[in-house]
Design a protein around this motif. Structure first.
Motif, PDB file in Angstrom:
ATOM      1  N   GLY A   1       4.952  -1.074  -3.256  1.00 19.19           N
ATOM      2  CA  GLY A   1       5.405  -0.555  -1.971  1.00 19.19           C
ATOM      3  C   GLY A   1       4.476   0.458  -1.325  1.00 19.19           C
ATOM      4  N   HIS A   2       3.259   0.575  -1.821  1.00 20.22           N
ATOM      5  CA  HIS A   2       2.306   1.544  -1.281  1.00 20.22           C
ATOM      6  C   HIS A   2       1.057   0.852  -0.746  1.00 20.22           C
ATOM      7  N   ASN A   3       0.365   1.564   0.115  1.00 17.73           N
ATOM      8  CA  ASN A   3      -0.973   1.179   0.541  1.00 17.73           C
ATOM      9  C   ASN A   3      -1.939   1.944  -0.348  1.00 17.73           C
ATOM     10  N   ALA A   4      -3.238   1.872  -0.059  1.00 15.39           N
ATOM     11  CA  ALA A   4      -4.205   2.530  -0.933  1.00 15.39           C
ATOM     12  C   ALA A   4      -5.398   3.041  -0.153  1.00 15.39           C
ATOM     13  N   TYR A   5      -6.044   4.024  -0.729  1.00 15.39           N
ATOM     14  CA  TYR A   5      -7.346   4.445  -0.225  1.00 15.39           C
ATOM     15  C   TYR A   5      -8.296   4.504  -1.407  1.00 15.39           C
ATOM     16  N   VAL A   6      -9.565   4.280  -1.125  1.00 13.57           N
ATOM     17  CA  VAL A   6     -10.596   4.313  -2.149  1.00 13.57           C
ATOM     18  C   VAL A   6     -11.136   5.723  -2.202  1.00 13.57           C
ATOM     19  N   ARG A   7     -11.234   6.273  -3.402  1.00 15.80           N
ATOM     20  CA  ARG A   7     -11.743   7.639  -3.564  1.00 15.80           C
ATOM     21  C   ARG A   7     -13.065   7.774  -2.810  1.00 15.80           C
ATOM     22  N   GLY A   8     -13.161   8.789  -1.984  1.00 13.03           N
ATOM     23  CA  GLY A   8     -14.370   9.029  -1.205  1.00 13.03           C
ATOM     24  C   GLY A   8     -14.369   8.325   0.137  1.00 13.03           C
ATOM     25  N   GLY A   9     -13.385   7.467   0.388  1.00 13.05           N
ATOM     26  CA  GLY A   9     -13.321   6.746   1.657  1.00 13.05           C
ATOM     27  C   GLY A   9     -12.286   7.354   2.576  1.00 13.05           C
ATOM     28  N   SER A  10     -12.277   6.890   3.816  1.00 15.41           N
ATOM     29  CA  SER A  10     -11.313   7.432   4.775  1.00 15.41           C
ATOM     30  C   SER A  10     -10.301   6.396   5.232  1.00 15.41           C
ATOM     31  N   ALA A  11     -10.579   5.117   5.040  1.00 18.31           N
ATOM     32  CA  ALA A  11      -9.667   4.066   5.498  1.00 18.31           C
ATOM     33  C   ALA A  11      -8.514   3.890   4.519  1.00 18.31           C
ATOM     34  N   VAL A  12      -7.361   3.543   5.068  1.00 16.82           N
ATOM     35  CA  VAL A  12      -6.201   3.197   4.251  1.00 16.82           C
ATOM     36  C   VAL A  12      -6.110   1.677   4.256  1.00 16.82           C
ATOM     37  N   HIS A  13      -6.022   1.103   3.059  1.00 16.50           N
ATOM     38  CA  HIS A  13      -6.044  -0.350   2.882  1.00 16.50           C
ATOM     39  C   HIS A  13      -4.678  -0.889   2.490  1.00 16.50           C
ATOM     40  N   ALA A  14      -4.412  -2.133   2.894  1.00 15.05           N
ATOM     41  CA  ALA A  14      -3.259  -2.861   2.375  1.00 15.05           C
ATOM     42  C   ALA A  14      -3.609  -3.255   0.940  1.00 15.05           C
ATOM     43  N   VAL A  15      -2.601  -3.466   0.116  1.00 22.58           N
ATOM     44  CA  VAL A  15      -2.838  -3.767  -1.294  1.00 22.58           C
ATOM     45  C   VAL A  15      -2.434  -5.203  -1.614  1.00 22.58           C
ATOM     46  N   ALA A  16      -3.272  -5.859  -2.385  1.00 29.63           N
ATOM     47  CA  ALA A  16      -2.997  -7.192  -2.916  1.00 29.63           C
ATOM     48  C   ALA A  16      -3.394  -7.156  -4.389  1.00 29.63           C
ATOM     49  N   THR A  17      -3.095  -8.197  -5.111  1.00 31.12           N
ATOM     50  CA  THR A  17      -3.552  -8.241  -6.503  1.00 31.12           C
ATOM     51  C   THR A  17      -4.755  -9.165  -6.618  1.00 31.12           C
TER      52      THR A  17
ATOM     53  N   ALA B   1      -5.597  -4.111  -5.599  1.00 32.26           N
ATOM     54  CA  ALA B   1      -6.920  -3.930  -4.988  1.00 32.26           C
ATOM     55  C   ALA B   1      -6.757  -3.996  -3.476  1.00 32.26           C
ATOM     56  N   PRO B   2      -7.745  -3.517  -2.723  1.00 32.85           N
ATOM     57  CA  PRO B   2      -7.660  -3.619  -1.267  1.00 32.85           C
ATOM     58  C   PRO B   2      -7.592  -5.083  -0.821  1.00 32.85           C
ATOM     59  N   LEU B   3      -6.718  -5.372   0.118  1.00 31.30           N
ATOM     60  CA  LEU B   3      -6.553  -6.724   0.638  1.00 31.30           C
ATOM     61  C   LEU B   3      -7.856  -7.259   1.223  1.00 31.30           C
ATOM     62  N   CYS B   4      -8.669  -6.379   1.791  1.00 33.08           N
ATOM     63  CA  CYS B   4      -9.920  -6.789   2.433  1.00 33.08           C
ATOM     64  C   CYS B   4     -11.045  -7.040   1.435  1.00 33.08           C
TER      65      CYS B   4
ATOM     66  N   ARG C   1     -10.135  -4.792   8.637  1.00 29.22           N
ATOM     67  CA  ARG C   1     -10.167  -6.072   7.919  1.00 29.22           C
ATOM     68  C   ARG C   1      -8.825  -6.358   7.259  1.00 29.22           C
ATOM     69  N   CYS C   2      -8.203  -5.334   6.672  1.00 27.65           N
ATOM     70  CA  CYS C   2      -6.873  -5.517   6.077  1.00 27.65           C
ATOM     71  C   CYS C   2      -5.865  -5.911   7.149  1.00 27.65           C
ATOM     72  N   LEU C   3      -5.927  -5.240   8.298  1.00 33.51           N
ATOM     73  CA  LEU C   3      -5.005  -5.559   9.392  1.00 33.51           C
ATOM     74  C   LEU C   3      -5.184  -7.006   9.855  1.00 33.51           C
ATOM     75  N   ARG C   4      -6.439  -7.453   9.984  1.00 30.81           N
ATOM     76  CA  ARG C   4      -6.692  -8.837  10.393  1.00 30.81           C
ATOM     77  C   ARG C   4      -6.169  -9.814   9.344  1.00 30.81           C
ATOM     78  N   ARG C   5      -6.369  -9.501   8.067  1.00 30.66           N
ATOM     79  CA  ARG C   5      -5.889 -10.390   6.994  1.00 30.66           C
ATOM     80  C   ARG C   5      -4.375 -10.477   7.007  1.00 30.66           C
ATOM     81  N   ARG C   6      -3.724  -9.422   7.462  1.00 29.89           N
ATOM     82  CA  ARG C   6      -2.267  -9.431   7.581  1.00 29.89           C
ATOM     83  C   ARG C   6      -1.827 -10.137   8.855  1.00 29.89           C
TER      84      ARG C   6
END
Length: 107
Positions: A22-38, A49-52, A75-80
């Motif tokens: 139920g969460h999104n994710a960010y990569v340490r050191g990054g600023s974007a928030v990503h959708a999560v997929a496996t 992992a990030p959907l993108c 990219r995550c938004l487009r994939r969604r």
């Protein structure tokens, strides 16, 4: 009592899956928030992992952090299937070679 490497890895994966439920994710050191997929990680194990599919520090699970913030990665938004007009600022094209700056008077 001994625990096999496979059992240890399965425990780590189960924890990561629970952390990102139920969460999104960010990569340490990054600023974007990503959708999560496996994605497949080791053998048949699948981890969040990030959907993108942006790289995550060589696959280091600890480099991906859960967040409740809204997805900002285009990219995550487009994939969604999100529309590009979701209220995000338009992407600006960065110059490859920025103009040289004039030396300041203090130099």
């Amino acid at each position: 009592m001994t625990t096999s490497a496979g059992e240890l890895l399965a425990t780590v994966v189960a924890r990561a899956v629970a952390d990102f439920a139920g969460h999104n994710a960010y990569v340490r050191g990054g600023s974007a928030v990503h959708a999560v997929a496996t994605v497949r990680w080791l053998g048949e194990l699948e981890v969040p992992a990030p959907l993108c599919h942006v790289g995550v520090s060589g696959g280091e699970l600890a480099a991906l952090r859960p967040t409740t913030a809204s997805v900002t990665c285009r990219r995550c938004l487009r994939r969604r299937g999100a529309d590009e007009t979701t209220g995000l600022a338009p992407t600006e094209q960065l110059t490859l070679f920025p103009a040289a700056r004039a030396p300041s008077a203090a130099s």
